[in-house]
Scaffold this motif. Structure first.
Motif, PDB file in Angstrom:
ATOM      1  N   THR A   1      -9.665 -11.856  26.144  1.00 34.74           N
ATOM      2  CA  THR A   1     -10.988 -11.309  26.509  1.00 34.74           C
ATOM      3  C   THR A   1     -10.737  -9.606  26.265  1.00 34.74           C
ATOM      4  N   VAL A   2      -9.608  -9.239  26.758  1.00 33.00           N
ATOM      5  CA  VAL A   2      -9.351  -7.668  26.716  1.00 33.00           C
ATOM      6  C   VAL A   2      -9.221  -7.195  25.368  1.00 33.00           C
ATOM      7  N   THR A   3      -8.690  -8.301  24.431  1.00 36.38           N
ATOM      8  CA  THR A   3      -8.325  -7.763  23.239  1.00 36.38           C
ATOM      9  C   THR A   3      -9.666  -7.575  22.377  1.00 36.38           C
TER      10      THR A   3
ATOM     11  N   THR B   1       3.669 -12.676  15.789  1.00 35.00           N
ATOM     12  CA  THR B   1       2.436 -13.425  15.429  1.00 35.00           C
ATOM     13  C   THR B   1       1.404 -13.277  16.543  1.00 35.00           C
ATOM     14  N   SER B   2       1.622 -13.079  17.704  1.00 31.65           N
ATOM     15  CA  SER B   2       0.632 -12.605  18.772  1.00 31.65           C
ATOM     16  C   SER B   2       0.151 -11.007  18.549  1.00 31.65           C
ATOM     17  N   TRP B   3       0.982 -10.443  17.828  1.00 30.91           N
ATOM     18  CA  TRP B   3       0.462  -9.119  17.762  1.00 30.91           C
ATOM     19  C   TRP B   3      -0.488  -9.084  16.294  1.00 30.91           C
ATOM     20  N   LEU B   4      -0.372  -9.908  15.384  1.00 27.22           N
ATOM     21  CA  LEU B   4      -1.224 -10.143  14.354  1.00 27.22           C
ATOM     22  C   LEU B   4      -2.539 -10.512  14.914  1.00 27.22           C
ATOM     23  N   LEU B   5      -2.505 -11.506  15.807  1.00 29.90           N
ATOM     24  CA  LEU B   5      -3.749 -11.983  16.357  1.00 29.90           C
ATOM     25  C   LEU B   5      -4.371 -11.324  17.062  1.00 29.90           C
ATOM     26  N   ILE B   6      -4.014 -10.197  17.890  1.00 33.98           N
ATOM     27  CA  ILE B   6      -4.547  -9.184  18.743  1.00 33.98           C
ATOM     28  C   ILE B   6      -5.039  -8.300  17.903  1.00 33.98           C
ATOM     29  N   SER B   7      -4.410  -7.853  16.817  1.00 35.16           N
ATOM     30  CA  SER B   7      -4.866  -6.870  15.879  1.00 35.16           C
ATOM     31  C   SER B   7      -6.226  -7.554  15.152  1.00 35.16           C
ATOM     32  N   THR B   8      -6.015  -8.700  14.829  1.00 34.18           N
ATOM     33  CA  THR B   8      -7.528  -9.352  14.218  1.00 34.18           C
ATOM     34  C   THR B   8      -8.530  -9.231  15.096  1.00 34.18           C
ATOM     35  N   LEU B   9      -8.419  -9.766  16.345  1.00 32.82           N
ATOM     36  CA  LEU B   9      -9.457  -9.667  17.651  1.00 32.82           C
ATOM     37  C   LEU B   9      -9.814  -8.229  17.575  1.00 32.82           C
ATOM     38  N   MET B  10      -9.067  -7.362  17.723  1.00 33.93           N
ATOM     39  CA  MET B  10      -9.286  -5.844  18.050  1.00 33.93           C
ATOM     40  C   MET B  10      -9.993  -5.491  16.810  1.00 33.93           C
ATOM     41  N   PHE B  11      -9.932  -5.870  15.683  1.00 37.53           N
ATOM     42  CA  PHE B  11     -10.592  -5.340  14.467  1.00 37.53           C
ATOM     43  C   PHE B  11     -12.036  -5.708  14.443  1.00 37.53           C
ATOM     44  N   ILE B  12     -12.353  -6.936  15.086  1.00 38.87           N
ATOM     45  CA  ILE B  12     -13.692  -7.503  14.992  1.00 38.87           C
ATOM     46  C   ILE B  12     -14.497  -6.935  15.933  1.00 38.87           C
ATOM     47  N   GLY B  13     -13.680  -6.829  17.187  1.00 44.72           N
ATOM     48  CA  GLY B  13     -14.431  -6.074  18.277  1.00 44.72           C
ATOM     49  C   GLY B  13     -15.502  -6.908  19.066  1.00 44.72           C
ATOM     50  N   GLY B  14     -16.610  -6.225  19.611  1.00 45.04           N
ATOM     51  CA  GLY B  14     -17.595  -6.658  20.179  1.00 45.04           C
ATOM     52  C   GLY B  14     -18.667  -6.643  19.568  1.00 45.04           C
ATOM     53  N   GLY B  15     -20.011  -6.592  20.475  1.00 44.03           N
ATOM     54  CA  GLY B  15     -21.553  -6.619  19.904  1.00 44.03           C
ATOM     55  C   GLY B  15     -21.946  -5.049  19.786  1.00 44.03           C
ATOM     56  N   SER B  16     -22.715  -5.029  18.806  1.00 44.08           N
ATOM     57  CA  SER B  16     -23.327  -3.929  18.303  1.00 44.08           C
ATOM     58  C   SER B  16     -24.133  -3.121  19.570  1.00 44.08           C
ATOM     59  N   ALA B  17     -24.002  -1.803  19.472  1.00 42.20           N
ATOM     60  CA  ALA B  17     -24.625  -0.899  20.523  1.00 42.20           C
ATOM     61  C   ALA B  17     -23.919  -1.380  21.932  1.00 42.20           C
ATOM     62  N   SER B  18     -22.748  -1.688  22.108  1.00 40.67           N
ATOM     63  CA  SER B  18     -21.885  -1.855  23.277  1.00 40.67           C
ATOM     64  C   SER B  18     -20.940  -1.037  23.333  1.00 40.67           C
ATOM     65  N   ALA B  19     -20.298  -1.062  24.567  1.00 45.21           N
ATOM     66  CA  ALA B  19     -18.994  -0.057  24.548  1.00 45.21           C
ATOM     67  C   ALA B  19     -17.920  -0.503  23.930  1.00 45.21           C
ATOM     68  N   ALA B  20     -17.753  -1.784  23.276  1.00 46.28           N
ATOM     69  CA  ALA B  20     -16.837  -2.367  22.433  1.00 46.28           C
ATOM     70  C   ALA B  20     -16.774  -1.533  21.293  1.00 46.28           C
TER      71      ALA B  20
ATOM     72  N   SER C   1      -5.926  -0.442  17.266  1.00 47.04           N
ATOM     73  CA  SER C   1      -6.333  -0.426  18.551  1.00 47.04           C
ATOM     74  C   SER C   1      -6.926   0.964  18.810  1.00 47.04           C
ATOM     75  N   ALA C   2      -6.644   2.205  18.137  1.00 46.63           N
ATOM     76  CA  ALA C   2      -7.328   3.322  18.290  1.00 46.63           C
ATOM     77  C   ALA C   2      -8.572   3.246  17.492  1.00 46.63           C
TER      78      ALA C   2
ATOM     79  N   CYS D   1      -9.631   0.011  21.718  1.00 51.78           N
ATOM     80  CA  CYS D   1      -9.246  -0.988  22.644  1.00 51.78           C
ATOM     81  C   CYS D   1      -8.272  -0.499  23.602  1.00 51.78           C
ATOM     82  N   GLY D   2      -7.121   0.271  23.232  1.00 49.33           N
ATOM     83  CA  GLY D   2      -6.411   0.444  24.287  1.00 49.33           C
ATOM     84  C   GLY D   2      -5.131  -0.153  24.209  1.00 49.33           C
ATOM     85  N   LEU D   3      -4.715  -1.410  23.723  1.00 50.89           N
ATOM     86  CA  LEU D   3      -3.630  -2.127  23.689  1.00 50.89           C
ATOM     87  C   LEU D   3      -2.570  -1.534  22.850  1.00 50.89           C
ATOM     88  N   SER D   4      -1.291  -1.567  23.429  1.00 43.34           N
ATOM     89  CA  SER D   4      -0.285  -0.773  22.607  1.00 43.34           C
ATOM     90  C   SER D   4       1.040  -1.665  22.995  1.00 43.34           C
TER      91      SER D   4
END
Length: 468
Positions: free
Chosen positions: A296-298, A314-333, A408-409, A413-416
């Protein structure tokens, strides 16, 4: 001696009034003709205002002025609702400084286009046609609904903050904190969660509470509410008894977001299940909790109860992928947005099946939507690639660590992996630019390109080049 002519106070007042009128007319013209540029300008001004506020001695726990780069970085991270920090939020900043950070999160969470619409009204007493089109483009609303969108954003935001505050209060009270401290921490965390900010007010952080449902449930639901977007929340509320009337945007966002959430949780559990530094020491229920929370938080919040630095690449790559996709339009994501990702997948499916049109939920998507999705993805990829090259030249960290930090920047997202505070001055400036353009660039680019659509009477002959 010749006496200097005296300027009367009336003349000075008239000169000031004339100057004010000229400034007002200039802002009015920008709001009408170049609202995207105005939004970027407003966002930049707000960041510098919060930089000045965080530079005050009362903003730090020590009573000394913060270093410029720390104040600037924190202000940008706050207003861009990112959560990356160069100093510890709970110990470095005073209660006043933490209040400034929470105020920046609230303003940033409202959305740059919505903020531009509010200030545009204050300047010109009305929203120009172009401004209405841009705001409607972000919020997927009709032109006449801009005022209602602004009110809905404020109502949804205040309601969500209140619900989260009430939900988090028992957690802090059960820790043995006094009522005032519990209220303060609940308020700060409610703002951070819903606005997908990722800042933490507790000295111990959130890592000690891995598997704690009292904290993770508000984090999960608050993150989702802030990340799916105001248009989706508004549409679901308006047609709460008739889901069939949900817009195509709402359906795409919900299906894609939930699918990625579940797949991410399963993937994290499978990868980290036996890692003694992350999931390995937890019970089965704790592993499920931590995996679901991390997935959720990624997407934007970054409030991970697992130490990202202890995960495998491997988890870092998955985290990076999910962060790059992000959330919905006009959202805080942040990120390229789930609608962009879904449209690319739908276009690939249509091409693989040999379909002439890209279709979903009984609707046909216009070609310009695909072009916008490709443009947004390409722009995001260029920003991430440029940031990675810059940081690799400035630091000795591995590419995997740099990739997580840069995405993350960009995706706010803020994960590091724990390298933010150790970065040199120049690298921190690169992250500041990534946070700013990641928060504003993709959205304003998509809106600006949408308004530049033109129809040509004469079309050139068609010829297909070889692909692949």
């Amino acid at each position: 001696m010749t006496e200097k002519p005296q300027v009367s106070s009336g003349t000075q007042q008239r000169g000031f009034a004339s100057f004010s009128v000229r400034i007002r007319e200039m802002l009015n013209k920008i709001a009408r003709d170049r609202p995207a540029q105005l939004a970027l300008l407003i966002f930049a001004v707000i960041i510098f205002v919060f930089t000045a506020l965080l530079s005050l001695p009362i903003s730090t726990a020590s009573g000394k002025r913060a270093k410029f780069i720390d104040a600037f970085f924190t202000a940008t991270s706050s207003v861009c609702v990112t959560g990356l920090t160069t100093v510890d939020t709970a110990t470095y900043w005073s209660p006043v400084g933490q209040f400034f950070i929470s105020a920046g999160l609230i303003i940033g969470g409202l959305g740059v286009m919505t903020l531009a619409a509010i200030l545009g009204r204050a300047v010109s007493r009305h929203v120009g046609l172009t401004q209405r089109m841009l705001t409607a483009e972000e919020n997927q609303s009709s032109l006449g609904d801009v005022g209602a969108i602004v009110r809905a954003v404020l109502i949804v935001s205040l309601t969500a903050h209140s619900i989260l505050l009430i939900s988090l209060l028992p957690f802090f009270l059960n820790k043995g904190e006094p009522l005032l401290a519990s209220l303060s921490h609940s308020y700060f965390m409610a703002v951070s969660i819903f606005n997908n900010g990722g800042f933490v007010a507790m000295r111990e952080g959130v890592l000690p509470y891995v598997g704690n449902w009292g904290l993770t449930i508000p984090v999960i639901f608050g993150t989702i509410a802030g990340a799916i977007g105001f248009p989706v929340v508004l549409d679901m509320w308006r047609h709460r008894t008739r889901p069939r009337k949900w817009s195509i945007t709402t359906k795409i966002v919900l299906v894609t977001y939930i699918s990625l959430l579940i797949l991410g949780a399963v993937a994290f559990a499978a990868i980290e299940w036996n890692n003694p530094n992350t999931l390995g020491q937890l019970s089965t229920a704790g592993k499920i909790n931590a995996s679901l929370s991390l997935s959720t938080v990624t997407r934007s919040t970054g409030l991970a109860t697992l130490d990202v630095g202890q995960m495998g690449e491997t988890s870092w790559l998955l985290i990076s992928t999910l962060m790059f996709i992000g959330g919905g339009s006009a959202s805080a994501a942040g990120g390229i947005k789930v609608t962009t990702f879904a449209i690319l997948l739908l276009a690939i499916r249509a091409e693989a099946r040999g379909d002439r049109d890209t279709e979903v939920f009984g609707k046909r998507l216009p070609p310009e939507v695909l072009r916008l999705a490709i443009s947004a993805t390409f722009a995001g990829t260029v920003m991430v690639g440029t940031g990675c090259v810059a940081l690799l030249q400035m630091t000795n960290f591995s590419f995997s660590q740099i990739l997580v930090e840069v995405i993350s920047a960009f995706a706010t997202c803020g994960l590091s992996t724990g390298i933010t505070s150790a970065l040199p001055f120049g690298a921190k400036l690169v992250l500041i630019l990534l946070m700013f353009f990641g928060r504003t660039g993709i959205m304003t680019l998509a809106a600006a390109l949408a308004l530049r659509s033109r129809r040509r009477t004469i079309r050139l002959p068609e010829e297909r080049p070889l692909i692949g």
